[in-house]
Scaffold this active site. Structure first.
Site, PDB file in Angstrom:
ATOM      1  N   LYS A  52       0.964   7.728  -2.150  1.00  0.00           N
ATOM      2  CA  LYS A  52       0.514   6.882  -1.036  1.00  0.00           C
ATOM      3  C   LYS A  52       0.108   5.508  -1.567  1.00  0.00           C
ATOM      4  O   LYS A  52       0.494   4.478  -1.011  1.00  0.00           O
ATOM      5  CB  LYS A  52      -0.677   7.541  -0.320  1.00  0.00           C
ATOM      6  CG  LYS A  52      -0.274   8.699   0.573  1.00  0.00           C
ATOM      7  CD  LYS A  52      -1.470   9.506   1.048  1.00  0.00           C
ATOM      8  CE  LYS A  52      -0.988  10.751   1.788  1.00  0.00           C
ATOM      9  NZ  LYS A  52      -2.027  11.732   2.063  1.00  0.00           N
ATOM     10  N   GLN A  96      -8.096  12.932   1.904  1.00  0.00           N
ATOM     11  CA  GLN A  96      -7.056  13.915   1.576  1.00  0.00           C
ATOM     12  C   GLN A  96      -7.583  15.342   1.747  1.00  0.00           C
ATOM     13  O   GLN A  96      -8.670  15.671   1.287  1.00  0.00           O
ATOM     14  CB  GLN A  96      -6.584  13.682   0.126  1.00  0.00           C
ATOM     15  CG  GLN A  96      -5.411  14.530  -0.296  1.00  0.00           C
ATOM     16  CD  GLN A  96      -4.111  14.193   0.429  1.00  0.00           C
ATOM     17  OE1 GLN A  96      -3.889  13.072   0.886  1.00  0.00           O
ATOM     18  NE2 GLN A  96      -3.229  15.176   0.549  1.00  0.00           N
ATOM     19  N   ASP A 119      -4.606   8.892   9.937  1.00  0.00           N
ATOM     20  CA  ASP A 119      -4.059  10.247   9.884  1.00  0.00           C
ATOM     21  C   ASP A 119      -3.831  10.809  11.292  1.00  0.00           C
ATOM     22  O   ASP A 119      -3.079  11.775  11.462  1.00  0.00           O
ATOM     23  CB  ASP A 119      -5.074  11.182   9.199  1.00  0.00           C
ATOM     24  CG  ASP A 119      -4.636  11.633   7.816  1.00  0.00           C
ATOM     25  OD1 ASP A 119      -3.422  11.643   7.555  1.00  0.00           O
ATOM     26  OD2 ASP A 119      -5.521  11.980   7.016  1.00  0.00           O
TER      27      ASP A 119
HETATM   28  N1  GUN Z   1      -2.969  17.053   3.055  1.00  0.00           N
HETATM   29  C1  GUN Z   1      -1.663  17.369   3.237  1.00  0.00           C
HETATM   30  N2  GUN Z   1      -1.107  16.532   4.135  1.00  0.00           N
HETATM   31  C2  GUN Z   1      -2.075  15.669   4.514  1.00  0.00           C
HETATM   32  C3  GUN Z   1      -2.110  14.564   5.406  1.00  0.00           C
HETATM   33  O1  GUN Z   1      -1.137  14.204   6.074  1.00  0.00           O
HETATM   34  N3  GUN Z   1      -3.303  13.928   5.512  1.00  0.00           N
HETATM   35  C4  GUN Z   1      -4.403  14.325   4.817  1.00  0.00           C
HETATM   36  N4  GUN Z   1      -5.523  13.641   5.002  1.00  0.00           N
HETATM   37  N5  GUN Z   1      -4.406  15.339   3.984  1.00  0.00           N
HETATM   38  C5  GUN Z   1      -3.248  16.005   3.829  1.00  0.00           C
END
Ligand code: GUN
Length: 295
Positions: A52, A96, A119
């Site tokens: 990311k 995350q 998100d």
């Molecule tokens: N863990 C796995 N996929 C995601 C996501 O799209 N966002 C977040 N915050 N955590 C994740």
């Protein structure tokens, strides 16, 4: 059979986003900023967070990663989120998941200002999505990426039967609700299957558009798919493979080889839905910047 190439579409999208970031800078003197918080040392999460941050920088956005110890308290995490909520240089906040046991994920989601919740996990954003106010919310990144793929490949959706297998808050529930909306790339009749559904093949065999988000390698087999269906595979599963250097390889929730002989179009794993998720996160961050700056 048409391969729906998420890798290519995500590259196109990133180029479009890069140009948009440049015009943000030209008109405001500022660029969008995304802050990602990671708690603990989960290896898969570390890879996601690194990707990311890297992609953010590639398109000219500011990326900040806050790493917290595995024994971080919920209070400390929420206090940090409140500071980021009030920081005008931060347009997107992502914590995350999964989080360590001592932290309540829902409490953390609620702490994020919905206007920075890129998100799309906050109930205010999910609620707006359900009500069809897509221009006034953040759509969670994986379902949003799938919508983008269906749109860019001109997949006919109006009046079609879409079957979503999986009911997670991150994918299944927002996905099914999106497909139900009266939009160009949606407007479907929707069925949701889950772990308690009796006779899942009975439903999947009726799907014109089948979206698999189960988390089980090769769950969807050819006999479960209607000839000519469009199949979207959200799964990312590691299976042992001694012929690879790492000792494993990634496969989806769909038995690709078998189903590709029946489907009319399909997303591969890797290179399908996965690359779209980060691209849509950055699209949401750009959108947040544009809303905050009245662009
Ligand atoms: N863990 C796995 N996929 C995601 C996501 O799209 N966002 C977040 N915050 N955590 C994740």
């Amino acid at each position: 059979m048409l391969i729906i190439d998420g890798k290519k579409v995500s590259l196109d999208l990133k180029n479009e986003l890069k140009a948009s970031v440049e015009s943000c800078l030209a008109s405001t003197g500022k660029v969008p900023g995304l802050t990602v918080i990671i708690v603990g040392h989960d290896p898969a999460s570390q890879v996601y967070v690194r990707n990311k941050a890297k992609t953010c920088k590639e398109i000219g956005m500011i990326s900040t990663v806050i790493e917290m110890a595995a024994d971080t308290t919920e209070k400390h995490l929420i206090d940090t989120i409140h500071e980021l909520n009030n920081d005008p240089a931060v347009h997107g906040i992502l914590v995350q998941q999964p989080l360590p046991k001592q932290i309540d994920e829902f409490a953390v989601t609620l702490a994020i200002d919905p206007s920075k919740d890129v998100d799309g996990f906050h109930p205010e954003n999910l609620g707006r999505l359900v009500m069809g106010h897509l221009d006034k919310c953040f759509v969670s990144c994986t379902p949003y990426g799938i919508l983008e793929l269906l749109g860019r490949y001109n997949i006919e959706t109006r009046g079609k039967h879409c079957v979503v297998v999986g009911r997670s808050n991150i994918v299944g529930k927002p996905m099914a609700n999106l497909m139900l909306q009266k939009l160009e790339a949606t407007n479907c009749t929707v069925t949701i299957c889950h772990s308690a559904t009796k006779n899942i093949p009975f439903y999947t065999q009726q799907a014109d558009i089948l979206i698999a988000a189960i988390g089980k390698a090769g769950f969807i087999t050819a006999d479960m798919v209607k000839p000519g269906a469009v199949v979207i595979d959200v799964g990312i599963n590691r299976i042992e493979d001694s012929s690879t250097k790492s000792g494993y390889r990634l496969v989806g929730d769909v038995d690709y080889e078998g189903v590709s002989a029946v489907a009319s179009a399909m997303t591969p794993v890797p290179g399908g839905v996965g690359p779209m998720t980060i691209a849509m996160l950055l699209k949401n961050t750009l959108q947040s910047f544009q809303r905050i700056n009245g662009l």
